[in-house]
Design a protein around this motif. Structure first.
Motif: not given
Length: 225
Positions: A74-75, A79-80, A89-90
């Motif tokens: 998820x993190x 970002x990607x 939030x993440x």
């Protein structure tokens, strides 16, 4: 080894803030995780084949991969894709996705415990599928699996410690900072373990109070949650 908790206790404000952030993570993700899990449980039992298949893939994928891997996906995935969110939030997103899958299976068991005659009676009355779940099945299903839900959400709170890996400033991240400053790792994590234990008991007590309010029949029967 000489134990010295003085340096740790002087950092009580940081420990307090970390514990509050951990509790905040637990409350937010419990609410959203329950909603997602309930919807997925309904989808899993749906006659809509693609709905049941999508829900099944989501549940099995989450239940069979480590949470640490999920939170990194998820993190780095967000970002990607060009999305910039705070670590908090993440963490909420990852924890919600994780607990939603486990809640879905618990709620599915609750729905399947409803007597077939109740479903048939609801259909006879002309209730839609959503009305059947809302008016007939939801409350008794939650009541029957409430102890399992309680345990799952407490485990969720404990699992939030993993979010320290993406720099969320919850209790474990705070502990890592304090022990690096004080060079007292045993004392630091001993205190933090006590705080997690207290949070677990507080959550269990809160769920017990909610259960008494939501399911008065348990109170009359003296059934423990």
């Amino acid at each position: 080894m000489k134990l010295d908790f003085t340096a740790i206790l002087t950092q009580w404000q940081m420990l307090r803030d970390g514990a509050l952030l951990t509790a905040e993570l637990a409350v937010i993700t419990t609410v959203f995780g329950f909603l997602i899990g309930t919807l997925c449980a309904v989808a899993r039992r749906s006659q809509c084949a693609w709905c049941a298949r999508i829900a099944g893939v989501y549940i099995e994928a989450i239940r069979n991969t480590p949470f640490l891997v999920q939170i990194f996906l998820v993190y780095f995935g967000l970002s990607s894709l060009g999305f910039s969110f705070s670590a908090f939030t993440v963490s909420v997103i990852a924890l919600t996705i994780n607990v939603g899958a486990y809640t879905a299976e618990i709620m599915r068991a609750g729905f399947e415990s409803i007597h077939p005659g109740q479903w048939e009676a609801a259909e006879t009355l002309g209730l839609s599928t959503w009305q059947q779940y809302w008016h007939v099945a939801l409350r008794p299903a939650i009541e029957r699996v409430y102890p399992s839900l309680t345990s799952q959400f407490i485990l969720l709170m404990l699992a939030s410690s993993v979010t320290s890996q993406i720099s969320t400033e919850e209790l474990t991240a705070t502990a890592n900072f304090i022990q690096s400053e004080t060079y007292r790792p045993f004392e630091t994590f001993f205190v933090v373990a006590g705080i997690y234990l207290a949070l677990s008991f507080l959550m269990r007590f809160a769920f017990w109070l909610v259960g008494l309010a939501a399911f008065p029949r348990r109170r009359r029967l003296g059934t423990p949650l």
